[in-house]
Scaffold this motif. Sequence first.
Motif, short mmCIF file in Angstrom:
data_model
loop_
_atom_site.label_atom_id
_atom_site.label_comp_id
_atom_site.label_asym_id
_atom_site.label_seq_id
_atom_site.Cartn_x
_atom_site.Cartn_y
_atom_site.Cartn_z
N LEU A 1 0.86 -1.18 0.00
CA LEU A 1 0.00 0.00 0.00
C LEU A 1 0.90 1.23 0.00
O LEU A 1 1.85 1.30 0.80
CB LEU A 1 -0.89 0.03 1.24
N LEU B 1 -3.31 4.13 -0.01
CA LEU B 1 -3.90 4.39 1.30
C LEU B 1 -3.76 5.89 1.58
O LEU B 1 -2.69 6.36 1.99
CB LEU B 1 -3.19 3.57 2.38
N TRP C 1 -7.37 -3.62 5.15
CA TRP C 1 -6.45 -3.31 4.05
C TRP C 1 -5.01 -3.30 4.55
O TRP C 1 -4.11 -3.84 3.92
CB TRP C 1 -6.78 -1.94 3.45
#
Length: 220
Positions: free
Chosen positions: A33, A73, A89
């Motif tokens: 991410l 993110l 996530w």
Amino acid sequence: MKLLLTSAGVKNPSIQQALVDLLGKPVEEADALCIPTAGYGHPMGSPAGAWRFITGRATTPMCELGWRSMGVLELTALPSIGVERWLPWVQQADVLLANGGDALYLCHWMRQSGLAELLPSLHEKVWVGLSAGSMVMTPRIGEEFVGWKSPTGNDETLGLVDFSLFPHLDHPALPENTMAEAERWAAALPNPAYAIDDDTAVMVADGAVEIVSEGHWRLF
């Protein structure tokens, strides 16, 4: 959390190998991410800069390393969707890639989102920081790096490590980033500090600190 604190991303084979060592597997088998947030707080930041970081078009290798999967993110969005939405996530990712920009702005949104509180429990995750994305993990950034004004009114950041960082040492586009200036910066801090160039990173795992460098650096 394992940390790879870079000045300018994964710029050389030594830093790349350090990343693989922290991951415990090849980059191609890891899910990432990326966090572009810090760029928005810096006066030189822009939507184009965020796009270059996310798409791997910048000169600071992070997102373009060949990850198995990649997501974005954006920390400023997290408070509006709730932790139950974004926590999975983060838990499913192997690595978080934090863009450069303004360290105090990034610190603020890490706290506001709840990510800062979560980090100490993410023992097997890897955080790869780029400039401000690295500095945010230190206790203080020094007055020289204060741009965006934090609600706290000071230069304090997360303090997950006990040293500060002066990135981009002797960068040709930043003539003020000399070793002499880094020494003056460090003298005003109450904690140890590293000055690192763009071919250097600081790796932190299990409490041990290791310098990974194909360039030059100094511990104050």
